[in-house]
Scaffold this motif. Sequence first.
Motif, PDB file in Angstrom:
ATOM      1  N   THR A  50       0.862  -1.178   0.000  1.00 46.74           N
ATOM      2  CA  THR A  50       0.000   0.000   0.000  1.00 46.74           C
ATOM      3  C   THR A  50       0.896   1.224   0.000  1.00 46.74           C
ATOM      4  O   THR A  50       1.779   1.353   0.848  1.00 46.74           O
ATOM      5  N   TYR A  51       0.693   2.106  -0.967  1.00 47.20           N
ATOM      6  CA  TYR A  51       1.464   3.340  -1.067  1.00 47.20           C
ATOM      7  C   TYR A  51       0.545   4.521  -0.851  1.00 47.20           C
ATOM      8  O   TYR A  51      -0.569   4.548  -1.358  1.00 47.20           O
ATOM      9  N   ARG A  52       1.015   5.487  -0.111  1.00 45.85           N
ATOM     10  CA  ARG A  52       0.262   6.715   0.111  1.00 45.85           C
ATOM     11  C   ARG A  52       1.027   7.856  -0.529  1.00 45.85           C
ATOM     12  O   ARG A  52       2.234   7.985  -0.327  1.00 45.85           O
ATOM     13  N   ILE A  53       0.312   8.661  -1.287  1.00 45.83           N
ATOM     14  CA  ILE A  53       0.928   9.809  -1.949  1.00 45.83           C
ATOM     15  C   ILE A  53       0.352  11.063  -1.328  1.00 45.83           C
ATOM     16  O   ILE A  53      -0.860  11.266  -1.309  1.00 45.83           O
ATOM     17  N   ARG A  54       1.227  11.888  -0.817  1.00 46.56           N
ATOM     18  CA  ARG A  54       0.795  13.128  -0.185  1.00 46.56           C
ATOM     19  C   ARG A  54       1.192  14.281  -1.090  1.00 46.56           C
ATOM     20  O   ARG A  54       2.364  14.463  -1.426  1.00 46.56           O
ATOM     21  N   LEU A  55       0.207  15.070  -1.494  1.00 45.38           N
ATOM     22  CA  LEU A  55       0.428  16.190  -2.377  1.00 45.38           C
ATOM     23  C   LEU A  55       0.525  17.489  -1.586  1.00 45.38           C
ATOM     24  O   LEU A  55      -0.143  17.660  -0.576  1.00 45.38           O
ATOM     25  N   THR A  59      -1.018  22.002  -5.227  1.00 49.16           N
ATOM     26  CA  THR A  59      -0.618  21.214  -6.387  1.00 49.16           C
ATOM     27  C   THR A  59      -1.789  21.045  -7.332  1.00 49.16           C
ATOM     28  O   THR A  59      -2.910  20.773  -6.903  1.00 49.16           O
TER      29      THR A  59
END
Length: 61
Positions: A50-55, A59
């Motif tokens: 599981t990958y979490r991408i924080r912007l 953005t």
Amino acid sequence: MGHAFGGDLYVLENSPGSAYGLSYQDIVVAQPEDGLLLFRRVHARQGHSTYRIRLAQKTTI
């Protein structure tokens, strides 16, 4: 959460967004308490990530 695997074991049917250290199809131990299933621990990992991408706040995609 997921579907019953047997006893107090459940297979996750999604990647939980609010819990860390869990991924799709992991087998977890959960026990009923006050009408809810409460996560206790991971019984077996199934190899998914599981990958979490924080912007950044400003953005544009």
